[in-house]
Motif scaffolding. Structure first.
Motif, mmCIF file in Angstrom:
data_model
loop_
_atom_site.group_PDB
_atom_site.id
_atom_site.type_symbol
_atom_site.label_atom_id
_atom_site.label_comp_id
_atom_site.label_asym_id
_atom_site.label_seq_id
_atom_site.Cartn_x
_atom_site.Cartn_y
_atom_site.Cartn_z
ATOM 1 N N ILE A 394 10.453 -11.435 -2.235
ATOM 2 C CA ILE A 394 10.945 -10.212 -2.929
ATOM 3 C C ILE A 394 9.792 -9.416 -2.908
ATOM 4 O O ILE A 394 10.085 -8.000 -2.455
ATOM 5 N N ALA A 395 8.487 -9.584 -3.111
ATOM 6 C CA ALA A 395 7.599 -8.678 -3.161
ATOM 7 C C ALA A 395 7.240 -8.298 -1.603
ATOM 8 O O ALA A 395 6.455 -6.984 -1.737
ATOM 9 N N ALA A 396 7.573 -8.903 -0.618
ATOM 10 C CA ALA A 396 7.241 -8.598 0.649
ATOM 11 C C ALA A 396 8.158 -7.641 1.236
ATOM 12 O O ALA A 396 8.297 -7.158 2.355
ATOM 13 N N VAL A 397 9.464 -7.454 0.455
ATOM 14 C CA VAL A 397 10.499 -6.397 1.173
ATOM 15 C C VAL A 397 9.830 -5.016 1.126
ATOM 16 O O VAL A 397 9.302 -4.591 0.275
ATOM 17 N N THR A 398 9.817 -4.559 2.475
ATOM 18 C CA THR A 398 9.359 -3.223 2.599
ATOM 19 C C THR A 398 10.666 -1.981 2.775
ATOM 20 O O THR A 398 11.624 -2.605 2.670
ATOM 21 N N MET A 399 10.393 -0.952 2.795
ATOM 22 C CA MET A 399 11.125 0.002 2.799
ATOM 23 C C MET A 399 12.104 -0.169 4.217
ATOM 24 O O MET A 399 13.352 0.212 3.948
ATOM 25 N N ASP A 400 11.435 -0.413 5.241
ATOM 26 C CA ASP A 400 12.309 -0.652 6.306
ATOM 27 C C ASP A 400 13.291 -1.729 6.175
ATOM 28 O O ASP A 400 14.358 -1.641 6.723
ATOM 29 N N ASP A 401 12.969 -2.835 5.585
ATOM 30 C CA ASP A 401 13.853 -3.812 5.296
ATOM 31 C C ASP A 401 14.723 -3.517 4.363
ATOM 32 O O ASP A 401 15.980 -3.592 4.577
ATOM 33 N N ALA A 402 14.664 -2.653 3.294
ATOM 34 C CA ALA A 402 15.494 -2.258 2.580
ATOM 35 C C ALA A 402 16.461 -1.153 2.898
ATOM 36 O O ALA A 402 17.711 -1.555 2.980
ATOM 37 N N LYS A 403 16.057 -0.471 3.816
ATOM 38 C CA LYS A 403 17.039 0.322 4.416
ATOM 39 C C LYS A 403 18.024 -0.368 5.636
ATOM 40 O O LYS A 403 19.032 0.189 5.649
ATOM 41 N N ARG A 404 17.286 -1.489 6.258
ATOM 42 C CA ARG A 404 17.994 -2.207 7.331
ATOM 43 C C ARG A 404 19.169 -3.097 6.336
ATOM 44 O O ARG A 404 20.524 -3.043 6.756
#
Length: 426
Positions: A394-404
């Protein structure tokens, strides 16, 4: 506080022992002698999805009958035996599992496992409790006939998974419950209760050797292999459609949803974070802010990612005044469209990650919660290392990950919507 609950513990996984009994039965064990209590939970694959065609409710009825008399004890004597030694024993069924749970004082371990063994392997399924439990389920279903929340949920499920076991009611329905027989239960038990799908966890004042011996006593005589009917994977259906069931009540209950992401998908963790931003049940969630706080449309509104063994969905719900049902859905759809197009803000992403990480310890603050989590991880195919990896992922989730992930789970924004009540404008 247990080692699993403590946020200061360097490793939750290190507290879990993987044990194998002399008979080859595996279990996860957390020894904890802080209080003289033992909690155990277990699950077999094959819940309501294994109900016979045309007879939904068999798995639920079987679960309800397992502690209604076993071996030499009729229902009354069995419950009295449990009460005499303060032993808690219960069973349940969901769509993919039949589960059992036990809690006992450490000094009553021998008696608790003896009664559990009888319930699992020698439940009597006598006629009097059989009719009584069916009557209890029927009474519950009758109370729900005009309950808008239950009607909306049932309608939603039946459309989302039409012509599939996941679309059927887990507890059965009033039309078919009278057709269920003891033979249905014995057949279900014979097909489902087997060692190859069995997952077990125990927490408390019991050592590995003692637990291993008791597991063989309880489960060792079960068949090695289950005989489950194959369940076909199914995609969510009905997106873009609205189904209204008219009930004369002042508020409308709403269920909405669309296709989700499978639990083994690489984007499942980013999807969990993004769903938390949408409607994760906290004050900072978009749906809470927009539907409740800003507009006062509803007291509660939520969204959830669900992963079954053979399907996955994003679902949510709320209840609101009939005259504001259409407005509520418009706000919900607007927030889903916004997240799909733009993803969360940096602040939303940060808050969601911190909440999901910080609240994880609350799943491990009692022995019963711990065994439930450990069995849950096993039935969903996770290893014990996930206890440590989960927060790091969870800590490693980036904005790019979230948008995807947002684009994947929210897509074009089309929802299946089921409403029970007298909604205006829908």
């Amino acid at each position: 506080m247990t080692a699993l609950a403590s946020t200061q513990s360097p490793s939750r996984a290190a507290a879990v022992q993987k044990i194998v009994s002399p008979g080859g039965i595996e279990a996860w064990l957390v020894e904890d002698y802080a209080v003289p209590i033992v909690a155990l939970e277990f699950a077999f694959k094959g819940g309501a999805s294994q109900d016979p065609i045309g007879k939904p409710g068999v798995a639920t009825l079987l679960a309800g009958m397992l502690d209604e008399g076993a071996g030499p004890y009729d229902a009354e004597a069995f419950h009295r035996a449990l009460d005499e030694d303060a032993i808690e024993l219960s069973f349940s069924a969901d769509r993919d599992l039949v589960s059992g749970r036990m809690q006992t004082l450490a000094r009553n371990i021998a008696r608790a496992f003896e009664l559990l063994q009888l319930a699992v392997g020698k439940a009597r399924l006598d006629s009097e409790p059989f009719e009584r439990v069916i009557g209890q389920i029927s009474a519950s279903l009758k109370r729900e006939v005009n309950d808008p929340d239950h009607v909306a949920a049932r309608t939603f499920r039946s459309v989302a998974y039409a012509n599939h076991p996941y679309g059927l009611p887990v507890r059965g329905d009033l039309a078919t419950l009278p057709t269920l027989t003891r033979a249905n239960l014995t057949d279900m038990r014979a097909r489902v209760f087997a060692r190859d799908t069995l997952k077990i966890a125990a927490v408390g004042a019991i050592d590995a050797a003692t637990l291993a011996a008791r597991l063989d006593d309880v489960f060792g005589a079960l068949p090695a292999k289950s005989d489950l009917d194959p369940i076909a994977p199914i995609a969510f259906s009905g997106e873009g459609a609205r189904h209204v069931v008219r009930i004369d009540v002042p508020q409308s209950a709403i269920r909405f949803g669309r296709q989700g992401i499978a639990r083994a998908d690489p984007d499942i963790i980013p999807a969990i974070v993004v769903n938390h931003v949408l409607g994760g049940g906290v004050f900072s969630a978009r749906l809470f802010r927009e539907v409740r706080e800003k507009r006062g449309l509803a007291y509660s509104v939520w969204s959830h990612l669900t992963t079954f063994d053979h399907a996955a969905m994003l679902s949510g719900g709320t209840s609101t005044k009939n005259e504001r049902a259409a407005e509520s859905m418009a706000v919900i759809e607007g927030e889903i469209a916004s997240l799909s197009e733009s993803g969360p803000t940096e602040e939303e992403l940060d808050k969601a990650k911190k909440y999901l990480i910080g609240s994880y310890a609350l799943r491990f603050d009692t022995s019963t919660k711990i065994v439930a989590q450990l069995v849950h991880l096993q039935t969903e195919g996770y290893g014990v290392d996930y206890l440590d990896e989960r927060n790091r992922l969870i800590a490693a989730v980036t904005m790019d990950d979230a948008k995807r992930a947002a684009r994947r789970i929210f897509g074009d924004g089309k929802l299946l919507v089921a409403v029970a009540g007298r909604p205006e404008g829908m």
